[in-house]
Design a protein around this motif. Structure first.
Motif, short mmCIF file in Angstrom:
data_model
loop_
_atom_site.label_atom_id
_atom_site.label_comp_id
_atom_site.label_asym_id
_atom_site.label_seq_id
_atom_site.Cartn_x
_atom_site.Cartn_y
_atom_site.Cartn_z
N LYS A 153 0.80 -1.22 -0.04
CA LYS A 153 -0.03 -0.09 -0.10
C LYS A 153 0.91 1.34 -0.17
CE LYS A 153 -2.05 1.22 3.86
NZ LYS A 153 -3.16 1.36 4.93
N THR A 154 0.57 2.32 -0.94
CA THR A 154 1.06 3.56 -0.84
C THR A 154 0.23 4.38 -0.81
OG1 THR A 154 1.31 3.48 -3.31
CG2 THR A 154 3.24 2.76 -1.95
N SER A 155 0.35 5.56 0.00
CA SER A 155 -0.58 6.85 -0.05
C SER A 155 -0.07 7.83 -0.27
CB SER A 155 -1.43 6.57 1.48
OG SER A 155 -2.01 5.41 1.69
N GLN A 156 -0.86 8.81 -0.91
CA GLN A 156 -0.59 10.15 -1.08
C GLN A 156 -1.80 11.14 -0.75
OE1 GLN A 156 0.22 10.00 -5.23
NE2 GLN A 156 2.52 9.70 -5.09
N MET A 157 -1.47 12.23 -0.07
CA MET A 157 -2.20 12.98 0.11
C MET A 157 -2.71 14.18 -0.66
SD MET A 157 -3.01 12.16 3.39
CE MET A 157 -2.77 10.54 2.96
N GLN A 158 -3.90 14.32 -1.09
CA GLN A 158 -4.31 15.17 -2.21
C GLN A 158 -4.62 16.71 -1.78
OE1 GLN A 158 -4.89 13.44 -5.54
NE2 GLN A 158 -3.36 12.46 -4.23
N VAL A 159 -5.21 17.32 -2.51
CA VAL A 159 -5.37 18.88 -2.64
C VAL A 159 -6.11 19.18 -1.46
CG1 VAL A 159 -6.29 20.81 -3.46
CG2 VAL A 159 -5.14 19.06 -5.04
N GLY A 160 -7.36 18.63 -0.91
CA GLY A 160 -8.08 18.78 0.24
C GLY A 160 -7.28 18.78 1.43
N TYR A 161 -6.57 17.62 1.66
CA TYR A 161 -5.55 17.66 2.79
C TYR A 161 -4.73 18.78 2.94
CZ TYR A 161 -2.20 15.45 6.14
OH TYR A 161 -1.66 15.21 7.08
N PHE A 162 -4.00 19.15 1.83
CA PHE A 162 -2.93 20.06 2.06
C PHE A 162 -3.40 21.63 2.01
CE2 PHE A 162 -0.53 16.72 -0.11
CZ PHE A 162 0.36 16.79 0.69
N LEU A 163 -4.81 21.78 1.86
CA LEU A 163 -5.49 23.14 1.94
C LEU A 163 -5.87 23.48 3.40
CD1 LEU A 163 -8.01 23.35 -1.21
CD2 LEU A 163 -5.79 24.63 -0.86
N VAL A 164 -5.83 22.47 4.21
CA VAL A 164 -6.00 22.68 5.50
C VAL A 164 -4.91 23.62 6.36
CG1 VAL A 164 -6.39 21.58 7.84
CG2 VAL A 164 -7.37 20.62 5.85
N ILE A 165 -3.68 23.13 5.65
CA ILE A 165 -2.54 24.23 6.12
C ILE A 165 -2.55 25.64 6.09
CG2 ILE A 165 -0.04 24.23 5.78
CD1 ILE A 165 0.08 21.42 5.12
N PRO A 166 -2.93 25.96 4.75
CA PRO A 166 -3.42 27.62 4.86
C PRO A 166 -4.45 27.91 5.58
CG PRO A 166 -3.58 26.49 2.67
CD PRO A 166 -2.99 25.79 3.43
N TYR A 167 -5.34 27.19 5.73
CA TYR A 167 -6.56 27.47 6.66
C TYR A 167 -5.86 27.76 7.98
CZ TYR A 167 -10.38 26.88 9.97
OH TYR A 167 -11.26 27.14 11.03
N MET A 168 -5.13 26.84 8.62
CA MET A 168 -4.43 26.98 9.72
C MET A 168 -3.50 28.33 9.80
SD MET A 168 -2.26 23.89 11.82
CE MET A 168 -1.11 23.79 10.30
N VAL A 169 -2.92 28.63 8.77
CA VAL A 169 -2.06 29.76 8.71
C VAL A 169 -2.82 30.94 8.97
CG1 VAL A 169 -0.17 30.93 7.52
CG2 VAL A 169 -0.13 28.41 7.72
N LEU A 170 -3.61 31.08 8.03
CA LEU A 170 -4.54 32.16 8.09
C LEU A 170 -5.40 32.54 9.46
CD1 LEU A 170 -6.04 31.94 4.48
CD2 LEU A 170 -4.53 33.70 5.11
N SER A 171 -5.95 31.34 10.06
CA SER A 171 -6.56 31.53 11.23
C SER A 171 -5.63 32.14 12.41
CB SER A 171 -7.01 30.25 11.83
OG SER A 171 -7.87 29.75 10.99
N LEU A 172 -4.08 31.55 12.39
CA LEU A 172 -3.07 32.11 13.13
C LEU A 172 -2.87 33.62 12.80
CD1 LEU A 172 -0.73 29.08 13.65
CD2 LEU A 172 -2.44 29.98 15.28
N GLY A 173 -3.15 34.13 11.47
CA GLY A 173 -2.58 35.46 11.14
C GLY A 173 -3.51 36.25 11.60
N ALA A 174 -5.02 35.68 11.76
CA ALA A 174 -5.98 36.90 12.10
C ALA A 174 -5.43 36.82 13.75
CB ALA A 174 -7.36 35.80 12.09
N VAL A 175 -5.19 35.84 14.48
CA VAL A 175 -4.93 36.18 15.92
C VAL A 175 -3.79 37.39 16.16
CG1 VAL A 175 -3.81 35.15 17.95
CG2 VAL A 175 -5.70 33.91 16.53
N LEU A 176 -2.59 36.96 15.30
CA LEU A 176 -1.64 37.86 15.13
C LEU A 176 -1.85 39.25 14.87
CD1 LEU A 176 1.64 38.38 15.16
CD2 LEU A 176 1.47 37.67 12.70
N LEU A 177 -2.78 39.53 13.99
CA LEU A 177 -3.40 40.94 13.70
C LEU A 177 -3.96 41.52 15.01
CD1 LEU A 177 -5.09 40.76 10.18
CD2 LEU A 177 -3.25 42.37 10.97
#
Length: 229
Positions: free
Chosen positions: A176-200
């Protein structure tokens, strides 16, 4: 009415959070992983099976697995309910946590807008509310990233789904080999933007606190002759 600086910071925070929520909404609608396995049936040559999964639907592509190929779309929760319960519980937990992320983002947006037009006290309707909601969004999304990848790579979800979806018997799945796709990786910018709101908001609070301290500072720099009176 709040100052222009405060309104600007909170409006920008609301904008970042709104963008992050839109990113997460799109992420939840697209593919999250692709798992490929070697497939062998009794008395047949090796083939392959590939499962592409989103949060709610997926696609199984079989090539000579066990003796011919096909493509089958499936509903994730429907098929997960037919195999062992652990993958379904973990997958359901991911979806619930993402829903909580969206709820926290909406609350953060509302609180930010409220603070941009009003001066609430230091309660959860003030900057504290933005800190709590946006930080919770970031933490929950990080937890989703960890749980989802563990569910894909550690459990036997993919190996069980292939024979369950197509009702195949006497088939062996391995490598078995698994690769994460677009939906998974888009959670990362969501997390960064949420922290950016806190930083502001933190930058505004830090600037405002420094300004207040300077205004409240006693006449430390006044001449000693004046301070004697």
């Amino acid at each position: 009415m709040p100052s222009g600086t405060k309104s600007l910071h909170f409006l920008l925070s609301a904008l970042l959070t709104a963008i992050s929520a839109a990113v997460l909404g799109f992420a939840m609608s697209t593919n999250w992983s692709k798992t490929t396995m070697d497939c062998r049936g009794i008395g047949t040559n090796n083939g392959s099976a590939a499962i592409t999964m989103g949060l709610f639907d997926g696609l199984l592509v079989r090539d000579s697995c066990p003796s011919f190929g096909s493509q089958s779309k499936f509903l994730v929760f429907t098929e997960l309910s037919r195999i062992t319960k652990t993958p379904m519980i973990l997958h359901g937990l991911c979806v619930c946590l993402l829903a909580l992320c969206l709820l926290c983002s909406v609350l953060s947006i509302l609180i930010s807008f409220y603070n941009s037009v009003s001066n609430p006290y230091e309660t959860f309707m003030g900057p504290i509310g933005v800190y709590v909601c946006s930080s919770a969004s970031a933490c929950l999304s990080l937890l989703v990233l960890i749980i989802f990848v563990l569910n894909i790579t550690v459990t036997t979800m993919a190996e069980e789904l292939v024979p369950s979806i197509e009702t195949i018997v006497s088939v062996v799945l391995r490598n078995k080999t698994s690769q994460m796709q677009v939906g998974y990786f888009l959670v990362i910018p969501y997390m960064v933007l949420s922290l950016g709101a806190v930083l502001l908001i933190y930058l505004y609070e830090h600037t405002a606190y420094t300004h207040r301290r300077e205004q409240e500072r006693p006449t430390e720099d006044a001449p000693k002759e004046i301070m004697m009176y």
